[in-house]
Design a protein around this motif. Structure first.
Motif, PDB file in Angstrom:
ATOM      1  N   PRO A  92      65.091  22.280 -53.256  1.00 27.34           N
ATOM      2  CA  PRO A  92      64.345  23.152 -52.331  1.00 27.34           C
ATOM      3  C   PRO A  92      63.326  22.390 -51.490  1.00 27.34           C
ATOM      4  CG  PRO A  92      63.719  23.577 -54.619  1.00 27.34           C
ATOM      5  CD  PRO A  92      64.889  22.645 -54.661  1.00 27.34           C
ATOM      6  N   THR A  93      63.008  21.158 -51.906  1.00 26.15           N
ATOM      7  CA  THR A  93      62.060  20.346 -51.127  1.00 26.15           C
ATOM      8  C   THR A  93      62.749  19.129 -50.499  1.00 26.15           C
ATOM      9  OG1 THR A  93      61.364  19.221 -53.175  1.00 26.15           O
ATOM     10  CG2 THR A  93      60.018  21.082 -52.417  1.00 26.15           C
ATOM     11  N   PHE A  94      64.067  19.194 -50.341  1.00 27.08           N
ATOM     12  CA  PHE A  94      64.846  18.113 -49.729  1.00 27.08           C
ATOM     13  C   PHE A  94      64.272  17.770 -48.353  1.00 27.08           C
ATOM     14  CE2 PHE A  94      68.842  16.807 -47.396  1.00 27.08           C
ATOM     15  CZ  PHE A  94      69.068  15.639 -48.111  1.00 27.08           C
ATOM     16  N   GLY A  95      63.943  16.490 -48.139  1.00 29.81           N
ATOM     17  CA  GLY A  95      63.402  16.053 -46.861  1.00 29.81           C
ATOM     18  C   GLY A  95      61.909  16.247 -46.704  1.00 29.81           C
ATOM     19  N   ARG A  96      61.256  16.811 -47.717  1.00 29.81           N
ATOM     20  CA  ARG A  96      59.799  16.946 -47.666  1.00 29.81           C
ATOM     21  C   ARG A  96      59.152  15.780 -48.404  1.00 29.81           C
ATOM     22  NH1 ARG A  96      58.657  22.720 -49.785  1.00 29.81           N
ATOM     23  NH2 ARG A  96      56.635  21.775 -50.126  1.00 29.81           N
ATOM     24  N   TYR A  97      57.872  15.566 -48.139  1.00 32.74           N
ATOM     25  CA  TYR A  97      57.196  14.425 -48.754  1.00 32.74           C
ATOM     26  C   TYR A  97      55.848  14.800 -49.350  1.00 32.74           C
ATOM     27  CZ  TYR A  97      54.163  13.993 -44.593  1.00 32.74           C
ATOM     28  OH  TYR A  97      53.248  14.213 -43.598  1.00 32.74           O
ATOM     29  N   VAL A  98      55.407  13.934 -50.259  1.00 32.54           N
ATOM     30  CA  VAL A  98      54.079  13.994 -50.862  1.00 32.54           C
ATOM     31  C   VAL A  98      53.336  12.753 -50.399  1.00 32.54           C
ATOM     32  CG1 VAL A  98      52.834  13.771 -53.047  1.00 32.54           C
ATOM     33  CG2 VAL A  98      54.799  15.301 -52.893  1.00 32.54           C
ATOM     34  N   ALA A  99      52.060  12.911 -50.044  1.00 34.37           N
ATOM     35  CA  ALA A  99      51.202  11.783 -49.667  1.00 34.37           C
ATOM     36  C   ALA A  99      49.956  11.808 -50.542  1.00 34.37           C
ATOM     37  CB  ALA A  99      50.812  11.881 -48.193  1.00 34.37           C
ATOM     38  N   VAL A 100      49.667  10.671 -51.180  1.00 33.78           N
ATOM     39  CA  VAL A 100      48.510  10.586 -52.083  1.00 33.78           C
ATOM     40  C   VAL A 100      47.760   9.293 -51.801  1.00 33.78           C
ATOM     41  CG1 VAL A 100      47.757  10.452 -54.503  1.00 33.78           C
ATOM     42  CG2 VAL A 100      49.715  11.901 -53.884  1.00 33.78           C
ATOM     43  N   GLU A 101      46.450   9.394 -51.624  1.00 32.84           N
ATOM     44  CA  GLU A 101      45.643   8.184 -51.445  1.00 32.84           C
ATOM     45  C   GLU A 101      45.401   7.533 -52.803  1.00 32.84           C
ATOM     46  OE1 GLU A 101      41.221   7.055 -49.950  1.00 32.84           O
ATOM     47  OE2 GLU A 101      42.474   8.151 -48.497  1.00 32.84           O
ATOM     48  N   LEU A 102      45.693   6.238 -52.871  1.00 33.46           N
ATOM     49  CA  LEU A 102      45.457   5.434 -54.071  1.00 33.46           C
ATOM     50  C   LEU A 102      44.490   4.327 -53.691  1.00 33.46           C
ATOM     51  CD1 LEU A 102      49.174   4.944 -55.247  1.00 33.46           C
ATOM     52  CD2 LEU A 102      47.609   6.786 -55.892  1.00 33.46           C
ATOM     53  N   SER A 103      43.505   4.068 -54.555  1.00 41.12           N
ATOM     54  CA  SER A 103      42.525   3.038 -54.215  1.00 41.12           C
ATOM     55  C   SER A 103      41.930   2.432 -55.474  1.00 41.12           C
ATOM     56  CB  SER A 103      41.407   3.627 -53.352  1.00 41.12           C
ATOM     57  OG  SER A 103      40.519   4.404 -54.141  1.00 41.12           O
ATOM     58  N   ASP A 104      41.177   1.346 -55.269  1.00 32.98           N
ATOM     59  CA  ASP A 104      40.459   0.728 -56.381  1.00 32.98           C
ATOM     60  C   ASP A 104      39.194   1.505 -56.714  1.00 32.98           C
ATOM     61  OD1 ASP A 104      38.834   0.075 -54.224  1.00 32.98           O
ATOM     62  OD2 ASP A 104      39.126  -2.080 -54.392  1.00 32.98           O
ATOM     63  N   GLN A 105      38.958   2.601 -56.010  1.00 36.36           N
ATOM     64  CA  GLN A 105      37.810   3.454 -56.296  1.00 36.36           C
ATOM     65  C   GLN A 105      38.204   4.722 -57.054  1.00 36.36           C
ATOM     66  OE1 GLN A 105      34.483   2.486 -55.480  1.00 36.36           O
ATOM     67  NE2 GLN A 105      35.701   0.617 -55.271  1.00 36.36           N
ATOM     68  N   ASN A 106      39.396   5.264 -56.760  1.00 34.37           N
ATOM     69  CA  ASN A 106      39.783   6.496 -57.463  1.00 34.37           C
ATOM     70  C   ASN A 106      40.683   6.235 -58.676  1.00 34.37           C
ATOM     71  OD1 ASN A 106      42.497   6.255 -56.510  1.00 34.37           O
ATOM     72  ND2 ASN A 106      42.187   7.724 -54.847  1.00 34.37           N
ATOM     73  N   PHE A 107      41.212   4.998 -58.820  1.00 36.74           N
ATOM     74  CA  PHE A 107      41.989   4.566 -59.985  1.00 36.74           C
ATOM     75  C   PHE A 107      43.254   5.397 -60.207  1.00 36.74           C
ATOM     76  CE2 PHE A 107      37.626   3.253 -60.757  1.00 36.74           C
ATOM     77  CZ  PHE A 107      37.778   1.916 -61.084  1.00 36.74           C
ATOM     78  N   ARG A 108      43.633   6.190 -59.222  1.00 41.36           N
ATOM     79  CA  ARG A 108      44.820   7.024 -59.385  1.00 41.36           C
ATOM     80  C   ARG A 108      46.093   6.187 -59.355  1.00 41.36           C
ATOM     81  NH1 ARG A 108      44.396  12.669 -56.010  1.00 41.36           N
ATOM     82  NH2 ARG A 108      43.312  13.789 -57.670  1.00 41.36           N
ATOM     83  N   GLN A 109      47.113   6.705 -60.040  1.00 42.78           N
ATOM     84  CA  GLN A 109      48.465   6.159 -59.975  1.00 42.78           C
ATOM     85  C   GLN A 109      49.382   7.292 -59.534  1.00 42.78           C
ATOM     86  OE1 GLN A 109      49.578   3.623 -63.409  1.00 42.78           O
ATOM     87  NE2 GLN A 109      47.572   4.134 -64.229  1.00 42.78           N
ATOM     88  N   LEU A 110      50.564   6.921 -59.058  1.00 41.89           N
ATOM     89  CA  LEU A 110      51.531   7.949 -58.673  1.00 41.89           C
ATOM     90  C   LEU A 110      52.867   7.629 -59.323  1.00 41.89           C
ATOM     91  CD1 LEU A 110      51.764  10.511 -56.893  1.00 41.89           C
ATOM     92  CD2 LEU A 110      52.727   9.044 -55.106  1.00 41.89           C
ATOM     93  N   PHE A 111      53.453   8.648 -59.952  1.00 45.16           N
ATOM     94  CA  PHE A 111      54.795   8.520 -60.520  1.00 45.16           C
ATOM     95  C   PHE A 111      55.791   9.083 -59.528  1.00 45.16           C
ATOM     96  CE2 PHE A 111      58.338  10.451 -62.955  1.00 45.16           C
ATOM     97  CZ  PHE A 111      58.923   9.265 -63.370  1.00 45.16           C
ATOM     98  N   ILE A 112      56.732   8.225 -59.100  1.00 45.70           N
ATOM     99  CA  ILE A 112      57.790   8.613 -58.174  1.00 45.70           C
ATOM    100  C   ILE A 112      59.108   8.572 -58.951  1.00 45.70           C
ATOM    101  CG2 ILE A 112      58.979   8.076 -56.010  1.00 45.70           C
ATOM    102  CD1 ILE A 112      55.784   6.388 -56.273  1.00 45.70           C
ATOM    103  N   PRO A 113      59.710   9.717 -59.235  1.00 40.81           N
ATOM    104  CA  PRO A 113      60.945   9.719 -60.032  1.00 40.81           C
ATOM    105  C   PRO A 113      62.158   9.287 -59.225  1.00 40.81           C
ATOM    106  CG  PRO A 113      60.351  11.953 -59.443  1.00 40.81           C
ATOM    107  CD  PRO A 113      59.263  11.058 -58.889  1.00 40.81           C
ATOM    108  N   ARG A 114      63.255   9.098 -59.920  1.00 38.42           N
ATOM    109  CA  ARG A 114      64.528   8.836 -59.246  1.00 38.42           C
ATOM    110  C   ARG A 114      64.848  10.021 -58.337  1.00 38.42           C
ATOM    111  NH1 ARG A 114      68.239   6.246 -64.151  1.00 38.42           N
ATOM    112  NH2 ARG A 114      66.750   4.601 -64.685  1.00 38.42           N
ATOM    113  N   GLY A 115      65.498   9.715 -57.215  1.00 37.24           N
ATOM    114  CA  GLY A 115      65.811  10.772 -56.261  1.00 37.24           C
ATOM    115  C   GLY A 115      64.761  10.933 -55.176  1.00 37.24           C
ATOM    116  N   PHE A 116      63.872   9.934 -55.075  1.00 34.32           N
ATOM    117  CA  PHE A 116      62.842   9.949 -54.034  1.00 34.32           C
ATOM    118  C   PHE A 116      62.795   8.587 -53.351  1.00 34.32           C
ATOM    119  CE2 PHE A 116      61.708  13.496 -56.563  1.00 34.32           C
ATOM    120  CZ  PHE A 116      60.987  14.364 -55.751  1.00 34.32           C
ATOM    121  N   ALA A 117      62.592   8.606 -52.036  1.00 37.14           N
ATOM    122  CA  ALA A 117      62.305   7.376 -51.305  1.00 37.14           C
ATOM    123  C   ALA A 117      60.798   7.141 -51.378  1.00 37.14           C
ATOM    124  CB  ALA A 117      62.760   7.495 -49.854  1.00 37.14           C
ATOM    125  N   HIS A 118      60.403   5.868 -51.368  1.00 39.58           N
ATOM    126  CA  HIS A 118      58.993   5.517 -51.564  1.00 39.58           C
ATOM    127  C   HIS A 118      58.511   4.579 -50.466  1.00 39.58           C
ATOM    128  CE1 HIS A 118      55.953   2.684 -53.362  1.00 39.58           C
ATOM    129  NE2 HIS A 118      55.326   3.843 -53.418  1.00 39.58           N
TER     130      HIS A 118
END
Length: 196
Positions: A92-118
């Motif tokens: 249902p989200t084919f062709g849609r994207y997620v955008a997340v800011e990652l930095s050395d200040q917020n320490f966030r990580q992002l998990f991108i599963p199989r079936g997604f372009a990165h």
């Protein structure tokens, strides 16, 4: 760790618990036990690191089965916007994207599963970017989508004239070309377990 679903729930933000004191800080960047309980069981087999300067755009990349990859990505130094594009045919989200800011200040990580372009774009003067992969790099299985595809209409958050691409990424195919290709549409069927 805190696991936060994005607008495409399979793409997950990972926030570590940070412990600070007068010496600095400490956090657990990865624990298989915690990750498997919070997201899914994934066997990461390769760690990569890249260094880039402002404006560098790497993406939008994927590997075709049987070499498809999940990635767990983070920034060690600097700041990027990281992107995951759903390429699971029938999703249902084919062709849609997620955008997340990652930095050395917020320490966030992002998990991108199989079936997604990165892909990601560098916002800071420089960045050191790390990612864990659950399959080995296989150049014969590389696939990619054009960064400036009008159908995807991705907001890269910096002026287009500042974008720096590799020669290979300048030649990436459009979304329209890819989705007209029956072989591409069979790569990542939405209702199939992409981890078997």
């Amino acid at each position: 760790m805190n696991f936060i679903a994005t607008e495409i729930p399979e793409v997950v933000i990972v926030e570590p618990r940070l412990f600070r004191d007068e010496r600095g800080y400490f956090f657990e960047s990865f624990s298989k036990q915690t990750f498997d309980a919070g997201i899914r069981s994934v066997q990461f087999v390769q760690d990569n690191e890249s260094a880039s300067r402002y404006g560098v755009l790497r993406g939008l990349h994927f590997q075709k089965p049987p070499h498809a990859q999940s990635k767990l990505v983070r920034v060690v130094r600097g700041r990027v916007v990281d992107y995951a594009v759903d390429i699971r045919f029938g999703s249902p989200t084919f062709g849609r994207y997620v955008a997340v800011e990652l930095s050395d200040q917020n320490f966030r990580q992002l998990f991108i599963p199989r079936g997604f372009a990165h892909g990601f774009v560098v916002l800071s003067d420089e960045v050191v970017f790390q990612y864990k992969c659950d399959n080995y790099y296989a150049p014969q299985s590389e696939g990619a989508i054009a960064w400036n595809d009008p159908d995807l209409n991705i907001d890269w958050r910096i002026p287009s004239e500042d974008i720096i691409l590799s020669a290979k990424d300048q030649a990436n195919r459009s979304w329209k070309e890819l989705t007209a290709d029956e072989d591409f549409c069979r790569l990542f069927p939405y209702n199939q377990d992409l981890y078997k």
